[in-house]
Design an enzyme around this catalytic site. Structure first.
Site, PDB file in Angstrom:
ATOM      1  N   SER A   1       3.562  -4.828   3.385  1.00  0.00           N
ATOM      2  CA  SER A   1       3.402  -3.378   3.534  1.00  0.00           C
ATOM      3  C   SER A   1       2.038  -2.917   3.052  1.00  0.00           C
ATOM      4  CB  SER A   1       4.466  -2.628   2.723  1.00  0.00           C
ATOM      5  OG  SER A   1       5.714  -2.664   3.342  1.00  0.00           O
TER       6      SER A   1
ATOM      7  N   ASP B   1       6.351   6.257   7.785  1.00  0.00           N
ATOM      8  CA  ASP B   1       6.776   5.640   6.533  1.00  0.00           C
ATOM      9  C   ASP B   1       7.729   6.573   5.776  1.00  0.00           C
ATOM     10  OD1 ASP B   1       6.516   4.139   3.889  1.00  0.00           O
ATOM     11  OD2 ASP B   1       5.024   3.075   5.082  1.00  0.00           O
TER      12      ASP B   1
ATOM     13  N   HIS C   1       5.957   4.799  -1.348  1.00  0.00           N
ATOM     14  CA  HIS C   1       5.485   3.740  -0.444  1.00  0.00           C
ATOM     15  C   HIS C   1       4.520   4.290   0.606  1.00  0.00           C
ATOM     16  CE1 HIS C   1       5.967   0.712   2.853  1.00  0.00           C
ATOM     17  NE2 HIS C   1       6.079  -0.141   1.845  1.00  0.00           N
TER      18      HIS C   1
END
Length: 517
Positions: A433, A220, A263
């Site tokens: 996600s 990621d 994220h």
């Protein structure tokens, strides 16, 4: 010989190309190569470097071919090796189009003639190269910090699709049934404890599983530690592939995988934070996307390869692209064969790109859909997120040459208004996600219980909870159910037996749309 058992894809011929497009195969023009796959000829889709040259991933079959390819790269200053991936049999090389065998024409700045007569010699003719793929730019699905109401969401598929549907079916009914999909009013804020409970992975269930021997790969934007994830739990091979020099945690500390986006940190805490599914697991942080949320397949493959090399048990890839990547499909197949379970977000663009994103559409990627956590807590009231991409992928719109055909999201998991306490503070996000790490966490629990990758895959799908509001094209097997997967408890009903008429109508619509595209 590498474990990969497929290398050849069937692409469109040059005469059928649109922009952007793939090229290949060319009978009689490829020498002994199987396929030449070139992707969109613009810098937005193919990764270029400081010299503005495009980059490509070369597939090779053994050490001899690798040595020959390395010698070929070294024989010209126009070619530059960007990264070698010996575990998965790939090498990423930057070079001018002319070196690939695509000749630039003079009419128009930067234009390329992709007629068959213009493909000649170059890299595509190397006898020791199996396949050439583009080094594509990819990104994480954009998280939704604020959900849209029903009226605000665009549910119209557009004029071209309407005409196609009309021509195919003779019925003007281009808008799918939205009853049973979750919008903002259906997605109250839920804590991670509440979302875990919704998929039957509460503290009581998790207390019976020791996750201390697990390695969880987060592929990621990086991982920031602190608060609910102590840096002592980072694997030494955690690497910043999106940074110069590929720094590792063992050499550069947490700076190596610093997450300026947040994220990857959210994903890591969901899976392995102190309040996550695997609170004692080792976290392999693999920064393959920059702080802007984008990266290229070269770095993503490097992350997958590292997960294989260190023996990770599970991996989460909350990233993707509307365009098929043979490179990532092959890498994920290698990962599954090597014992790494890879959960992949299907995308947040249901009414745009529509179909399951790459690499969630690859055989080695477990595609995950997002759903709400109803305020009532009743699983039967679960609705799928209005934004999650669907199937069945027609395999004709993503330049896969049919390889993605039929792909659908396999499971749904909480991915709407989920709040996690991060080092930066309480963070509430929505998106596929956010759903993918829930399934990754569920898979981690099964791996800790001693199940293989294939057994984990089967148990997650066989013992999922059927949802009335989930079509087979939206979340084929239903809702993640960790306790049932652990105990081997079969659901009382088959998904088709509980599916609502509205979900069936969306399936009919998706199937029809897939047929005409």
């Amino acid at each position: 010989m590498f474990r990969r058992d497929f290398l050849t894809t069937t692409g469109a011929t040059a005469g059928a190309l649109a922009t952007p497009a793939f090229v290949g195969p060319f009978d009689g023009r490829l020498g002994s190569s199987d396929t030449l796959t070139l992707a969109a000829l613009d810098a937005e889709n193919i990764k270029t470097f400081g010299d503005s040259n495009p980059s490509f991933v070369f597939f090779y079959s053994d050490d001899s071919a690798r040595s020959s390819l390395q010698s070929w790269v070294d024989s010209s200053d126009a070619r530059e090796l960007k990264r070698d991936h010996p575990t998965v049999g790939m090498m990423t090389i930057s070079m001018p189009w002319s070196e690939v065998g695509v000749k630039q024409y003079s009419a128009g700045a930067g234009g390329y003639d992709l007629g068959l007569e213009r493909i000649d010699a170059g890299a595509q003719a190397l006898e020791y190269v199996d396949t050439i793929d583009a080094n594509m730019v990819m990104s994480r699905p954009e998280p939704l910090e604020e959900l849209e109401g029903t009226a605000a969401a665009s549910l119209d598929l557009g004029f071209r699709e309407k005409v196609s549907m009309l021509a195919e079916t003779g019925a003007w009914n281009p808008t799918p049934e939205t009853a049973g999909l979750a919008f903002d009013e259906d997605a109250p804020e839920a804590t991670l404890s509440e979302s875990r409970a919704h998929v039957r992975a509460d503290d009581t269930v998790l207390s019976g599983v020791d996750t201390s021997g697990l390695t969880v790969a987060v592929i990621d934007t990086g991982v920031n530690t602190g608060l609910n994830l102590d840096e002592s739990r980072l694997h030494g091979e955690s690497t910043g592939f999106a940074k110069d020099g590929d720094p590792t945690y063992s050499s550069d500390g947490t700076d190596a995988i610093a997450d300026g986006d947040g994220h990857g940190t959210w994903v890591a805490h969901c899976i392995a934070g102190s309040n996550g599914f695997a609170p004692d697991a080792t976290v392999l942080g693999l920064k393959v996307l920059g702080d802007d949320g984008s990266g290229d397949t070269k770095d993503i493959v490097a992350g997958i390869e590292t997960a294989i090399d260190v023996g990770a048990d599970v991996a989460c890839l909350s990233l993707g692209s509307p365009q098929w990547s043979e490179t990532l499909a092959t890498a994920l197949a290698e990962a599954r064969d090597a014992g790494v379970f890879c959960a992949v977000a299907v995308g947040n663009d249901r009414y745009g790109t529509v179909w399951v994103a790459s690499p969630a559409d690859a055989d080695g990627g477990f595609g995950v859909q997002a759903c709400n956590v109803p305020e009532s807590g009743d699983r039967d009231g679960t609705k799928l997120a209005y934004f999650g991409n669907t199937g069945p992928d027609p395999g004709s719109t993503d330049l896969s040459g049919g390889d993605s055909e039929g792909s659908v999201p396999l499971l749904a998991a909480p991915g709407m208004s989920i709040t996690i306490d991060l080092p930066s503070g309480l963070t509430t996000l929505s998106g596929t996600s956010m759903a993918a790490p829930h399934v990754t966490g569920g898979a981690a629990v099964l791996r800790a219980a001693g199940y293989s990758v294939d057994e984990t895959w089967t148990r997650l799908t066989d013992y999922a909870y059927p949802l009335a509001n989930a079509g087979a094209t939206e979340a084929k097997h239903g809702l993640l159910d960790v306790q049932a997967a652990l105990e081997g408890t079969e659901p009382a009903d088959e998904p088709a037996d509980v599916r609502s008429s509205e979900a069936e109508a969306r399936d009919d619509f998706n199937e029809a749309l897939s047929t005409v595209l």
